[in-house]
Design an enzyme around this catalytic site. Structure first.
Site, PDB file in Angstrom:
ATOM      1  N   GLU A 193      23.186 -35.814   6.371  1.00 53.00           N
ATOM      2  CA  GLU A 193      23.990 -37.030   6.949  1.00 53.00           C
ATOM      3  C   GLU A 193      23.339 -38.394   6.310  1.00 53.00           C
ATOM      4  O   GLU A 193      23.252 -39.447   6.953  1.00 53.00           O
ATOM      5  CB  GLU A 193      24.013 -37.118   8.554  1.00 53.00           C
ATOM      6  CG  GLU A 193      24.442 -36.036   9.350  1.00 53.00           C
ATOM      7  CD  GLU A 193      24.422 -36.253  10.722  1.00 53.00           C
ATOM      8  OE1 GLU A 193      23.780 -37.011  11.159  1.00 53.00           O
ATOM      9  OE2 GLU A 193      25.350 -35.457  11.289  1.00 53.00           O
ATOM     10  N   GLU A 262      28.436 -29.017  11.374  1.00 52.48           N
ATOM     11  CA  GLU A 262      27.665 -29.198  12.614  1.00 52.48           C
ATOM     12  C   GLU A 262      28.632 -29.156  13.641  1.00 52.48           C
ATOM     13  O   GLU A 262      29.339 -30.496  13.821  1.00 52.48           O
ATOM     14  CB  GLU A 262      26.714 -30.327  12.836  1.00 52.48           C
ATOM     15  CG  GLU A 262      25.576 -30.077  12.102  1.00 52.48           C
ATOM     16  CD  GLU A 262      24.548 -31.330  12.343  1.00 52.48           C
ATOM     17  OE1 GLU A 262      24.720 -31.733  13.301  1.00 52.48           O
ATOM     18  OE2 GLU A 262      23.926 -31.464  11.478  1.00 52.48           O
TER      19      GLU A 262
HETATM   20  C1  GAL Z   1      23.176 -34.871  13.956  1.00 54.68           C
HETATM   21  C2  GAL Z   1      22.065 -34.313  13.048  1.00 54.68           C
HETATM   22  C3  GAL Z   1      21.454 -33.046  13.867  1.00 54.68           C
HETATM   23  C4  GAL Z   1      21.000 -33.320  15.249  1.00 54.68           C
HETATM   24  C5  GAL Z   1      22.528 -33.834  16.050  1.00 54.68           C
HETATM   25  C6  GAL Z   1      22.531 -34.267  17.321  1.00 54.68           C
HETATM   26  O1  GAL Z   1      23.664 -36.019  13.665  1.00 54.68           O
HETATM   27  O2  GAL Z   1      22.433 -33.890  11.887  1.00 54.68           O
HETATM   28  O3  GAL Z   1      20.249 -32.719  13.001  1.00 54.68           O
HETATM   29  O4  GAL Z   1      20.214 -34.553  15.372  1.00 54.68           O
HETATM   30  O5  GAL Z   1      22.840 -34.746  15.437  1.00 54.68           O
HETATM   31  O6  GAL Z   1      21.927 -33.013  18.078  1.00 54.68           O
END
Ligand code: GAL
Length: 892
Positions: A193, A262
């Site tokens: 990110e 994600e």
């Molecule tokens: C995203 C990040 C993950 C985790 C998630 C929240 O932005 O890439 O590593 O932190 O948020 O659980």
């Protein structure tokens, strides 16, 4: 610089080739026949074939190696094709140049297990991970490298980062773990990110991003790389989406597939906060929409969240559990109905996969203001596995994105009533019949047979129970007092306030700051006459501070860079001011992590004195890092005896900052084990020398949970929160592999005056399982009525089934409720409705009792038809029990 880099690469190239050849000969094809991974606009191309992939996020150090096989197997059973993980730099290189790939950090073993289960692996090397992991995964020593600036065009940082990333890639190559070596790794990620913070670094941000991309692909890993949330990723890296919904995402080039790195199917929790809950209906909707709108790989963040053992939790103040409301819960048990609902969804996606990969892009059909269909049509031989008819295959998604209203739409001549916020999957066989069917009924060519695979509304409820052993955990405890303030000869005195992490190097959460001030008679009378108290003011602090005056606790404050104003009671003469600064997980998100630091910022003053404020910022302070007990390792099984433990009989007045120790036997059986620390205050715990983690009994606010949770409409992490008014985390996972049968040693460090007598131990298992599944409501299947033809079509169709499943080793011991008809109520409150098949209980009992899992078809064929023209459902409540010998030993 660029020149130097490319020169170095050229020199290395022949060497790498030699190494590769040797390994290739020895171990290639251990898990798969070596295959290549490429991609096009539609999907990853695995061994020459486009694939629609379901990926399950599991962070290996958040479980024990003993748990890994089960977690991977349960992910596979749930429908995953891929396992995804970050790597954790601070776990792998705790001291610069000294690597750790052992135990929970044995990434090679983890990767091999993934391969041996026939699954692919997606490694997000980072090395910045975020992940609610301490310091986002950065080793603490990184901030001490002269001139370093993290995640920007900074030579010292880039050098360290490249060394680590190369170390991981080389390790994987040397173990033949890449696809082209016959290993499971198909995809890699560099950074994480970065697009979120790139602009904070000015022009250097982009330079760094480009460098990272180029450096990564130059390492010879031979599989594609992604960068998530990186809209400006270079053309040779796939930019991907992280969010609750990614159906609207488009990569930055038409040559790249749409990948969802994600999918936040849950969320993390902070101490003192409510717990997140994301309904599975909404997750399923989001995923269906993603594949509907051209998505090709979806990764659950997290499929299994696990536990932040030791001091690995991130900050500010994130809890030890990383359960994440994931399909596999913190203990690795199936979380229902989530796990099952998503499994059904994956099966539907897989059923459509041949059509989804065959089409380059879908046909879009607008069906209403908030209703739309996407049709994927292609030709594929895969249809042959279902039907021996000619080719032609098609899949369609029909969505109603209205948050409130159902909608009835017409699609291919068929009416569909779509619930709000839902997607219907259709498989459509486009059948071109070249020969006349034997019975002489000639079908027109290119007729459509609609085979609907509609995800029925499946309601399942599962209640997890904790089986506490009937005897209280332990009444026999030893104790050891932890000194307040300075305890060892490594303390030192310095003028001014030093930054917390510069002193502790994160070797401990705790840093003591001690100073002494002189208070005159004048001040005392001034305060008495005016009936005021002086205060200790700290301009800014994080995460937690305790303020002691002359050995007595004056107060404590939790926060992130907040001002502290603490009233204190001082005496005439010298007063000892003792500040205990505590970190509770280092910052894991954001730009400039190296500068964030911990502890105190700004000035520290004593205010309200007659002659004005006394500035303590420039005073002499004595510093002590950590606890004496930590230094003596009193939690270590071997070194505990010499430390000076004494008996701690019940009724003894407890004192703050105490260590406690007891012995306990493991509960019988193989169910996961948890300790309940809800009777304690704040501290840390160890079992047989393994660091369980931090515990804290902060209670979530009473409000903000809502009586009902409506899955319809966009999810955000505060929607549908649970656990209001309860302790955020009461239970702490003690992995089975840390336990022996008898005499396990539990050591606790407790900061408050709470005593350990009420700690209890439990095993976790699913005791009551409920499910409710509706029969299929068949739309008329065209005019073709010949039974042979129907039979072939129906092979693609499925009678809905109810699946009941107890935890491993447990069996269904009784059916407490079963009704096929129109049952009312919900789990634990089911009742018979007007329509009820009298044989419901006997049919379900016969199919299920004595089994770990069972399936029952939901149709009149199974139960008979208790009431015609009514769409029926089956509701069941069953009890799962451990094998008889274990249930007795657990309660004895
Ligand atoms: C995203 C990040 C993950 C985790 C998630 C929240 O932005 O890439 O590593 O932190 O948020 O659980």
């Amino acid at each position: 610089m660029v020149e130097a880099m490319s020169r170095r690469k050229t020199l290395n190239f022949p060497l790498i080739l030699t190494v590769l050849t040797i390994h290739f000969v020895i171990v290639a094809g251990e898990y798969f026949k070596p295959f290549n991974v490429t991609y096009d606009n539609r999907a990853l191309i695995i061994g020459g074939k486009r694939r629609m992939l379901i990926s399950a996020g599991i962070h290996y150090p958040r479980a024990t190696p003993e748990m890994w096989p089960t977690l991977i197997a349960r992910s596979k059973e749930g429908g995953a094709d891929v396992i995804e993980t970050y790597t954790f730099w601070n776990g792998h290189e705790p001291t610069r140049g000294q690597y750790n790939f052992e135990g929970r950090y044995d990434i090679v073993k983890f990767a091999k297990l993934v391969g041996s289960h026939g699954l692919f692996l997606f490694i997000r090397i980072g090395p910045y991970a975020c992940a609610e992991w301490n310091f986002g995964g950065f080793p603490i020593w990184l901030r001490d490298i002269p001139g370093i600036e993290f995640r920007t065009d900074n030579a010292p940082f880039k050098e360290e980062m490249e060394r680590y990333v190369k170390k991981i890639v080389d390790l994987m190559i040397s173990e033949s773990l890449f696809s082209w070596q016959g290993g499971p790794i198909i995809l890699l990620q560099i950074e994480n990110e970065y697009g979120n913070v790139e602009s904070s670094f000015g022009p250097k941000g982009k330079l760094y991003m480009k460098w990272a991309a180029e450096m990564a692909v130059g390492l010879g890993a031979g599989v594609p790389w992604v960068m998530c949330r990186q809209t400006d990723a270079p053309e040779y890296i796939i930019d991907t989406c992280n969010a609750y919904y990614c159906d609207g995402f488009t990569p930055n080039s038409e040559k790249k597939p749409k990948i969802w790195t994600e999918n936040w199917n849950g969320w993390f929790a902070d101490w003192g906060e409510r717990l997140p809950y994301r309904p599975s209906e909404d997750i399923a909707f989001a995923i269906a929409r993603f594949f509907q709108r051209g998505g090709s790989l979806q990764n659950y963040y997290m499929y299994f969240g696990g536990t932040n053992f030791g001091r690995t939790a991130g900050g500010p103040t994130q809890i030890t559990s990383y359960d994440y409301d994931a399909p596999l819960d913190e203990y690795g048990l199936l979380r229902q109905p989530k796990w099952g609902h998503l499994k059904d969804l994956h099966a539907a996606i897989k059923l459509c996969e041949p059509a989804l990969v065959a089409a380059d892009s879908p046909q879009y059909i607008k069906l209403g203001p908030k209703q739309e269909a996407h049709v994927y049509r292609g030709t594929s031989n895969n249809i042959g596995q279902y039907m021996s008819l000619n080719e032609g295959i098609c899949a369609a998604f029909i969505a109603n994105i209205d948050e409130h209203e159902s909608a009835t739409v017409k699609f291919y001549g068929q009416e569909f009533t779509l619930p709000p916020w839902s997607v219907v999957f259709c498989q459509i066989a486009e059948i071109q019949l070249s020969t006349q069917l034997r019975w002489g009924h000639k079908l027109q060519s290119k007729q459509w047979a609609q085979i609907l695979f509609q995800l029925g509304i499946i309601l399942c409820f599962y209640k997890l129970s904790l089986k506490a052993s009937s005897e209280s955990f332990s009444q026999s405890w030893m104790t050891l007092k932890e000194p307040l303030g300075v305890w060892g000869d490594k303390n030192f005195t310095s003028k001014g306030i030093l930054e917390h992490l510069n002193v502790t190097k994160d070797q401990s959460d705790y840093l003591w700051y001690l100073t002494r001030i002189y208070i005159s008679d004048d001040d005392i009378s001034f305060w008495e006459e005016n009936d005021v108290s002086p205060t200790i003011d700290i301009d800014s602090m994080r995460d937690f501070v305790r303020i002691f005056v002359n050995g007595q606790l004056a107060g404590s404050v939790k926060g992130k860079w907040i001002k502290v104003v603490q009233p204190v009671k001082l005496v005439q003469g010298y007063n000892d001011i003792l500040l205990l600064s505590e970190t509770v997980g280092l910052q894991n998100y954001g730009a400039f992590l190296e500068k964030d630091g911990a502890g105190f910022k700004g000035q520290i003053k004593l205010t309200g004195c007659k002659s004005g404020d006394i500035n303590l910022t420039t005073s002499l302070w004595t510093y002590q890092v950590g606890l004496r007990g930590e230094f003596l390792e009193v939690y270590d099984v071997n070194s505990t005896e010499s430390a000076g433990w004494t008996e701690f009989p019940t009724g003894t007045t407890p004192s703050v900052f105490s260590w406690y120790k007891t012995k306990f036997d493991a509960p019988g059986g193989t169910d996961p084990v948890a300790l309940d620390f809800s009777s304690m205050g704040k501290g840390q715990a160890w079992v047989n020398g393994h660091h369980v983690g931090r515990y804290w009994t902060l209670v979530a606010p009473n409000n903000g949970c809502g009586r009902t949770c409506d899955y319809r409409g966009a999810y955000h992490s505060d929607k549908c929160r649970t656990n209001c008014g309860e302790i955020t985390q009461a239970w702490y996972h003690i992995p089975r592999s840390w336990l022996k049968t008898l005499n396990n040693v539990l050591v606790i460090f407790e900061e408050t005056d709470k005593t350990p007598f009420d700690i209890s131990i439990s095993t976790r298992s699913t005791e009551t399982i409920c499910a409710q599944v509706s029969e299929k409501h068949y739309p008329p299947l065209h005019k073709w009525s010949h039974s042979e033809f129907d039979r072939k079509l129906s092979l693609m169709d499925k009678t809905p089934e109810m699946h009941l499943q107890c935890d491993e080793g447990h069996t269904i011991s009784s059916i407490e409720f079963a009704s096929y008809g129109s049952p009312n109520g919900s789990c634990q409150k089911f009742s018979q409705g007007k329509c009820h098949a009298a044989n419901s209980l006997s049919v379900v009992s016969q199919a299920c009792i004595g089994r770990t899992s069972c399936s029952i078809g939901i149709s009149n064929g199974v139960f008979g038809d208790p009431c015609r023209h009514v769409v029926k459902s089956l509701a069941v409540q069953a009890k799962c029990s451990p094998p008889p010998d274990l249930s007795t030993s657990a309660s004895s």
